[in-house]
Structure formats: C-alpha cells, structure tokens
Design a protein around this motif. Structure first.
Motif, mmCIF file in Angstrom:
data_model
loop_
_atom_site.group_PDB
_atom_site.id
_atom_site.type_symbol
_atom_site.label_atom_id
_atom_site.label_comp_id
_atom_site.label_asym_id
_atom_site.label_seq_id
_atom_site.Cartn_x
_atom_site.Cartn_y
_atom_site.Cartn_z
ATOM 1 N N LEU A 8 0.856 -1.191 0.000
ATOM 2 C CA LEU A 8 0.000 0.000 0.000
ATOM 3 C C LEU A 8 0.892 1.240 0.000
ATOM 4 C CD1 LEU A 8 -2.968 1.026 0.338
ATOM 5 C CD2 LEU A 8 -2.570 0.986 2.803
ATOM 6 N N ASN A 11 -3.427 5.771 1.057
ATOM 7 C CA ASN A 11 -4.777 5.412 1.511
ATOM 8 C C ASN A 11 -5.414 6.698 2.023
ATOM 9 O OD1 ASN A 11 -7.065 4.470 2.758
ATOM 10 N ND2 ASN A 11 -6.026 2.992 4.082
ATOM 11 N N ARG A 19 -12.851 5.532 0.394
ATOM 12 C CA ARG A 19 -11.407 5.760 0.421
ATOM 13 C C ARG A 19 -10.793 5.259 -0.876
ATOM 14 N NH1 ARG A 19 -9.784 7.259 5.538
ATOM 15 N NH2 ARG A 19 -7.579 7.059 5.042
ATOM 16 N N LEU A 21 -7.340 3.628 -2.472
ATOM 17 C CA LEU A 21 -6.116 2.924 -2.094
ATOM 18 C C LEU A 21 -5.250 2.765 -3.328
ATOM 19 C CD1 LEU A 21 -8.635 1.499 -0.355
ATOM 20 C CD2 LEU A 21 -6.694 0.347 0.652
ATOM 21 N N ILE A 86 -9.248 -1.709 5.668
ATOM 22 C CA ILE A 86 -9.059 -0.607 4.713
ATOM 23 C C ILE A 86 -9.058 0.747 5.431
ATOM 24 C CG2 ILE A 86 -10.229 0.639 2.819
ATOM 25 C CD1 ILE A 86 -11.058 -2.213 1.770
#
Ligand SMILES: Cc1cc2nc3c(=O)[nH]c(=O)nc-3n(C[C@H](O)[C@H](O)[C@H](O)COP(=O)(O)OP(=O)(O)OC[C@H]3O[C@@H](n4cnc5c(N)ncnc54)[C@H](O)[C@@H]3O)c2cc1C
Length: 244
Positions: A8, A11, A19, A21, A86
C-alpha cells in the motif's frame, strides 16, 4: 489462484464514505489489466484468517498493460471486516491480490451508443476506461456515464468525468442524487434508473453496462429486458457480499 504481493502506498478519503487505495507491486514489476476488470484482495483479519474481497480497478492510465499503480476505491460498510482493515491500513502495509478478473470490459467493436451506469463505487471501472474510450469518442461515439449516489458528498472522480465531457461533446456525464436536489448542469435529482429511462434505451443501438449495488443491477436489467434487451446488449457486474 496465483497471488501477487503488493504494498500500500497511499490510503486517503476521496468522499464522505469512500477511500482510495493505491498499491505497487513489491517486486517492482508493473500491473497489466483490461479497463473494467477487478482484483481479489487477500486481506488478513485479526485472527490471521485471509479475507478475499473483490474491488474494481480504477487506475486511469494510457497503458493498462504496463501500469505502475493499482488504484481501488472502497466504500464504508458498517461492521465490514475488510472495511476495518481498509479504514486503518497505513502506507507500507503488504497484502496480496489475485487477478485481474471479470468481463465488464469494453467491447471489441464500437457500439451504436454506450451507456455506463453505476451506483457508488461501481463507477470505478468506468473511470479506468476513460483513456481507452478516446479513439471512439473522436469517431463520434455517444457515451453516457450515469453515476448514482444518495448525496453529492458521496461522489468522487468527478473531475475525470467532467474533463472528459468538456473535451468530447458526445461524452455525457450525469450525477444522479437520490436524496438531494440537482444544482449543476450535470446533476439530476432522482435515481440512476430514472435517468436511464430518460435516455430511452434502444436495443438495436445501445450497449449498456450496469455496475454496483446488486438490487440496482437486477432492477435495471429487468427494465431493459422488458424493453427487448438481451444478454448481449447488457453487461453486468454485481457487487455481491462475500460469504467468508
Ligand atoms: C466483482 C466485485 C467487485 C467489487 N468491487 C468493489 C469496489 O470497487 N469497491 C467496493 O467498495 N466494493 C466492491 N465490492 C464489494 C467488496 O468486495 C466487499 O464485499 C465490500 O467491501 C464489503 O466487504 P467487508 O469485508 O467490509 O464486509 P463483510 O464483512 O463481508 O460484511 C459485513 C456485513 O455488511 C454487509 N455488507 C457487505 N457489503 C455491503 C455493502 N456494500 N452494503 C451494505 N451492506 C454490506 C454483509 O452482508 C455483512 O452483514 C465488489 C464486489 C464484487 C463481487
């Protein structure tokens, strides 16, 4: 199914309940996908179990066969297990994905008119198609993107759709607000289904894509079937909940 490790890199909130990502591959290679496809994220939960959850690819790129970034959007689900990860995940977190998968991709031949209809994050695959639509837009293809949300604060990627509409007079973007009054030229008060009906779908000319809330997809498909549409002229992606 084979999985690939990803990290990741970003974010961030992108609307009131969504959201965005962004991931890169940990081995430094790039992603290859067809706009409209989705991936299955393999997300660890607190017990060490792996949750498999699907998310449409939203990456906007000129070269989807060699994309540095995998961009996904997730909407908040109350008590959702993947949602929990998340909403807390920090850049540097490593998970895996399988795919890309799915059939909600652009057709090989230019249709008479293309209608891309979505609720919520179901608009993600259409965002990833914008650059690939350009040649057909330049040839005059009429494209309609219908994006349904309850209120405008839930909407996102508006700049991308509005910029495409500005560049191509035959690209039409409609933000359908089921619980608010319309305030701008491209906003419509009411459900996406009402906006679709106003376009008077024609089975001889139109190719219609439906993506997002399963109830919306089923209801709209029934409406199109009653108007003579068959499986070849309607493509569907239902964001059904996972069983594990
Ligand atoms: C092909 C495909 C593509 C998808 N693409 C996306 C995408 O791009 N963006 C995205 O946000 N989601 C997408 N989804 C949905 C996503 O895979 C997950 O189901 C969603 O994020 C919820 O997972 P969760 O683990 O947080 O919730 P879970 O722990 O699985 O569910 C928790 C509870 O919430 C209920 N629930 C689950 N989802 C919803 C919902 N959406 N609305 C209301 N109640 C719900 C469940 O029935 C359960 O009771 C897609 C699904 C499919 C099948």
């Amino acid at each position: 199914m084979q999985t690939f490790p990803i990290e990741l890199v970003e974010n961030a909130p992108i609307s009131a309940n969504t959201r965005v990502l962004r991931f890169k591959k940990t081995d430094g290679s790039n992603f290859a996908f067809r706009p409209g496809e989705f991936v299955s994220l393999h997300i660890p939960d607190e017990n060490g179990d792996i949750l498999k959850r699907s998310y449409s690819i939203a990456t906007l790129t000129d070269n989807p066969l060699d994309a540095q970034v995998l961009e996904l959007v997730a909407s908040f689900v109350e008590n959702g297990r993947a949602t929990k990860w998340i909403w807390q995940a920090k850049p540097g977190a490593e998970i895996a994905y399988a795919g890309p998968l799915g059939q909600l991709v652009l057709p090989e031949e230019k249709p008479g008119r293309l209608i891309l209809m979505a609720t919520g994050t179901g608009v993600a695959p259409y965002r990833s198609m914008l650059h690939q639509l350009r040649p057909w837009l330049e040839q005059g293809l009429e494209v309609h993107v219908l994006f349904g949300v309850r209120e405008r604060q839930e909407a996102f990627y508006l700049d991308d759709f509005r910029a495409t509409a500005k560049a191509h007079p035959n690209f039409h973007f409609s933000l359908c607000l089921s619980r608010q009054r319309a305030e701008t030229k491209d906003e419509f008060s009411g459900r996406v289904t009402a906006r679709l009906a106003a376009l008077v779908p024609n089975m001889e000319r139109d190719l219609v894509y439906l993506c997002g809330n399963p109830a919306m997809v089923d209801e709209t498909y029934a409406m199109l079937k009653a108007a003579g549409f068959g499986v070849r002229s309607v493509r569907r992606e239902k964001y059904v909940f996972s069983r594990n």
